[in-house]
Design a protein around this motif. Structure first.
Motif, short mmCIF file in Angstrom:
data_model
loop_
_atom_site.label_atom_id
_atom_site.label_comp_id
_atom_site.label_asym_id
_atom_site.label_seq_id
_atom_site.Cartn_x
_atom_site.Cartn_y
_atom_site.Cartn_z
N LEU A 129 0.98 -1.52 -0.08
CA LEU A 129 -0.48 0.34 0.30
C LEU A 129 0.83 1.16 0.11
N ASN A 130 0.43 2.32 -1.24
CA ASN A 130 1.03 3.54 -1.14
C ASN A 130 -0.18 4.86 -0.46
N THR A 131 0.83 5.40 -0.16
CA THR A 131 -0.68 6.21 0.48
C THR A 131 0.91 8.10 0.44
N LEU A 132 -0.16 8.74 -0.76
CA LEU A 132 0.47 10.00 -0.70
C LEU A 132 -0.57 11.43 0.26
N LEU A 133 -0.16 11.83 1.14
CA LEU A 133 -1.16 12.63 2.28
C LEU A 133 -0.49 13.87 2.34
N LYS A 134 -1.30 15.38 2.24
CA LYS A 134 -1.38 16.49 2.05
C LYS A 134 -1.65 16.98 2.87
N ASP A 135 -1.80 18.31 3.03
CA ASP A 135 -2.12 18.94 4.13
C ASP A 135 -2.65 18.06 5.51
N ILE A 136 -1.53 17.82 5.89
CA ILE A 136 -1.68 16.56 7.20
C ILE A 136 -2.20 17.28 8.15
N ARG A 137 -2.80 16.22 9.08
CA ARG A 137 -2.66 16.82 10.40
C ARG A 137 -2.75 14.97 11.00
N MET A 138 -1.66 15.69 12.17
CA MET A 138 -1.01 14.44 13.12
C MET A 138 -1.72 14.45 14.27
N SER A 139 -2.64 13.21 15.21
CA SER A 139 -3.01 13.60 16.19
C SER A 139 -2.82 11.90 17.16
N GLN A 140 -2.69 12.22 18.48
CA GLN A 140 -2.88 11.07 19.15
C GLN A 140 -4.05 10.96 19.72
N ALA A 141 -4.89 10.04 19.22
CA ALA A 141 -6.78 10.64 20.18
C ALA A 141 -7.02 11.25 20.28
N GLY A 142 -7.30 12.19 19.04
CA GLY A 142 -8.34 13.57 19.08
C GLY A 142 -7.44 14.40 19.49
N ASP A 143 -5.70 14.15 20.21
CA ASP A 143 -5.50 15.73 20.73
C ASP A 143 -5.43 16.63 20.12
N LEU A 144 -4.54 17.69 20.21
CA LEU A 144 -4.24 19.13 19.16
C LEU A 144 -2.91 17.89 18.76
N PRO A 145 -3.04 18.32 17.85
CA PRO A 145 -2.01 17.81 16.49
C PRO A 145 -0.66 18.12 17.40
N PHE A 146 0.21 17.05 17.00
CA PHE A 146 1.02 17.31 16.99
C PHE A 146 2.21 17.56 15.38
N ALA A 155 4.60 3.67 2.91
CA ALA A 155 4.57 2.33 2.19
C ALA A 155 4.02 1.32 3.37
N ALA A 156 3.53 0.52 3.64
CA ALA A 156 3.15 -0.68 4.29
C ALA A 156 2.78 -1.93 3.32
N THR A 157 3.54 -2.79 3.37
CA THR A 157 4.07 -4.34 3.08
C THR A 157 3.85 -5.83 4.45
N THR A 158 3.15 -6.17 2.77
CA THR A 158 2.36 -7.24 4.22
C THR A 158 2.88 -8.77 3.57
N ARG A 159 3.00 -9.66 3.59
CA ARG A 159 2.43 -11.21 2.91
C ARG A 159 1.63 -11.96 3.28
N GLY A 160 0.38 -11.35 3.97
CA GLY A 160 -0.43 -11.56 4.80
C GLY A 160 -1.57 -11.34 3.70
N LEU A 161 -1.61 -12.48 3.31
CA LEU A 161 -2.61 -12.04 1.81
C LEU A 161 -3.95 -12.93 2.01
N SER A 162 -4.19 -14.23 2.97
CA SER A 162 -5.30 -14.43 3.24
C SER A 162 -6.68 -14.52 3.51
#
Length: 194
Positions: A129-146, A155-162
């Motif tokens: 999985l490849n993701t491009l994210l722009k204009d981001i806002r990152m926070s932890q469990a709804g807290d103020l953005p850090f 980029a995420a990869t896994t061999r878990g196809l089952s």
């Protein structure tokens, strides 16, 4: 099928649905478990729709339930190939640039994203999985953005196809942040403590 609305239960997740699927099932005993029935299925086909929700993409990461695609709107394309109870090479999904919210554990990431997921061919097939994210806002469990602004790639990869295995398949994640702003470095402390 074409020009249809798409629902999961009574929740509308898309409209303008178009596509075609071929579906076969091998023989199985009437008392067979769901796993046996799933392993007997062969699915090949694709669809596209104007997404109003993105929960179906979570099926591709069923073995990593701590990654959840929570909200999105945009054109979603899917080609699905399933046999022997697992996703096969040729399975791919994409979301054209759209507002998106992803949860990874307690971490919430929002922004405008484009997504591409694909199962590779070969002996060591894996889902990427490849993701491009722009204009981001990152926070932890709804807290103020850090972290806010700029863009990042995930980029995420896994061999878990089952679709039937109950064991956790490891996933490799790579995050690259570009031009993000951190208003207060102390907000990163909860992440560094784990």
């Amino acid at each position: 099928f074409g020009e249809e609305d798409l629902y999961i239960g009574d929740r509308k997740i898309g409209d303008n649905l178009q596509g075609k699927f071929e579906y076969r099932m091998g023989p199985f005993h009437p008392d067979a478990t769901n796993d046996v029935i799933i392993r007997s299925m062969v699915i090949d086909g694709g669809m596209s729709f104007a997404a109003r929700a993105i929960e179906p993409l979570n099926l591709l990461f069923a073995e990593a339930p701590w990654v959840q695609f929570a909200e999105a709107e945009g054109m979603f394309h899917l080609h699905l190939k399933v046999s022997e109870g697992q996703f096969q090479p040729g399975t791919r999904a994409s979301l054209e640039e759209a507002p998106l919210k992803i949860r990874v554990g307690a971490l919430e990431v929002e922004g405008h994203a484009s997504l591409n997921a694909e199962v590779s061919a070969g002996e060591n097939a894996q889902l990427t999985l490849n993701t491009l994210l722009k204009d981001i806002r990152m926070s932890q469990a709804g807290d103020l953005p850090f972290l806010s602004g700029g863009q990042f790639t995930l980029a995420a990869t896994t061999r878990g196809l089952s679709l039937v295995e109950k064991t956790f398949a490891p996933m490799r994640l790579k995050l690259v942040v570009m031009e993000g702003k951190v208003p207060d470095l102390r907000r990163l402390n909860p992440l560094l403590a784990t």
